[in-house]
Design an enzyme around this catalytic site. Structure first.
Site, PDB file in Angstrom:
ATOM      1  N   ASN A 174       5.218  -0.072  -1.568  1.00  0.00           N
ATOM      2  CA  ASN A 174       4.188   0.093  -1.262  1.00  0.00           C
ATOM      3  C   ASN A 174       3.859   0.470  -0.139  1.00  0.00           C
ATOM      4  O   ASN A 174       4.898   0.522   0.845  1.00  0.00           O
ATOM      5  CB  ASN A 174       3.519  -1.653  -1.387  1.00  0.00           C
ATOM      6  N   GLU A 209       2.089   0.334   3.570  1.00  0.00           N
ATOM      7  CA  GLU A 209       0.493  -0.746   3.677  1.00  0.00           C
ATOM      8  C   GLU A 209      -0.168   0.666   4.526  1.00  0.00           C
ATOM      9  O   GLU A 209       0.546   1.339   5.328  1.00  0.00           O
ATOM     10  CB  GLU A 209       0.403  -1.399   4.099  1.00  0.00           C
ATOM     11  N   CYS A 231       0.126   0.532  -3.404  1.00  0.00           N
ATOM     12  CA  CYS A 231       1.306  -0.747  -3.922  1.00  0.00           C
ATOM     13  C   CYS A 231       2.467   0.851  -4.865  1.00  0.00           C
ATOM     14  O   CYS A 231       2.306   1.449  -5.362  1.00  0.00           O
ATOM     15  CB  CYS A 231       0.279  -1.179  -5.606  1.00  0.00           C
ATOM     16  N   GLU A 265       3.573  -0.083  -7.976  1.00  0.00           N
ATOM     17  CA  GLU A 265       3.715   0.997  -8.834  1.00  0.00           C
ATOM     18  C   GLU A 265       3.087   2.544  -8.861  1.00  0.00           C
ATOM     19  O   GLU A 265       3.433   3.288  -9.828  1.00  0.00           O
ATOM     20  CB  GLU A 265       2.758   0.291  -9.989  1.00  0.00           C
ATOM     21  N   CYS A 305      -1.001  -6.025 -10.056  1.00  0.00           N
ATOM     22  CA  CYS A 305      -2.357  -5.636 -10.133  1.00  0.00           C
ATOM     23  C   CYS A 305      -2.977  -5.384 -10.493  1.00  0.00           C
ATOM     24  O   CYS A 305      -2.835  -3.974 -11.612  1.00  0.00           O
ATOM     25  CB  CYS A 305      -2.509  -5.406  -8.371  1.00  0.00           C
ATOM     26  N   CYS A 318      -3.334  -1.624 -10.514  1.00  0.00           N
ATOM     27  CA  CYS A 318      -1.657  -0.518 -10.955  1.00  0.00           C
ATOM     28  C   CYS A 318      -2.102  -1.082 -12.854  1.00  0.00           C
ATOM     29  O   CYS A 318      -1.739  -0.275 -13.758  1.00  0.00           O
ATOM     30  CB  CYS A 318      -0.865  -1.559 -10.865  1.00  0.00           C
TER      31      CYS A 318
END
Ligand code: THU
Length: 132
Positions: free
Chosen positions: A39, A41, A50, A52, A83, A86
């Site tokens: 990830n 940010e 993310c 993924e 999530c 994803c």
């Protein structure tokens, strides 16, 4: 290369200064090669990505388009599920039976599939039957 080890290693590189929640993901393409993502940010929160998504982008950038195995690694007491966004991203490149291994640093695991995580997915069949 072990897919769980790959996800664990790449998690170390996660950039998560805001949530402090590091995630690593590894995906295996049909060739057998493993691609990693973590990830990333951003101070403008919605711009974060993310793990993924990063792993999928690495696979596509390498010229592969089919996922055969996925591992998501996070800290905490229980495995962390991808999530919603994803799940749809994974479904773009894998089938309902594609295995997903959710794992924690301490060794807890949960085995699932793309189809279990995203039943009733929006797919090309819906897109193609548009009307009006
Ligand atoms: N995160 C992932 O990277 N993958 C998931 O499947 C769940 C959430 C990240 C996004 C954000 O950087 C942090 O975890 C907290 O939500």
């Amino acid at each position: 290369m072990n897919i769980m080890l790959a996800a664990r290693e790449v998690r170390e590189n996660a950039y998560a200064p805001y949530s402090r929640f590091k995630v690593g993901a590894a995906v295996r393409g049909a060739s057998g090669a493993i691609y990693r993502g973590c990830n990333v940010e951003n101070v403008a929160y919605p711009e974060g990505t993310c793990a993924e998504a990063g792993a999928i982008a690495a696979m596509i950038a390498a010229g592969e388009t089919e996922l055969v195995e996925v591992c998501v690694m996070a800290g905490g007491p229980a495995p962390v599920p991808p999530c919603g966004g994803c799940r749809q991203k994974l479904a773009e490149f894998g089938g309902p039976e594609t295995p997903i291994l959710l794992a924690t640093l301490s060794g807890a695991t949960l085995r699932t599939t793309i189809g279990e995580l995203l039943p009733g997915r929006f797919g090309t069949d819906h897109l193609m039957r548009r009307d009006g």
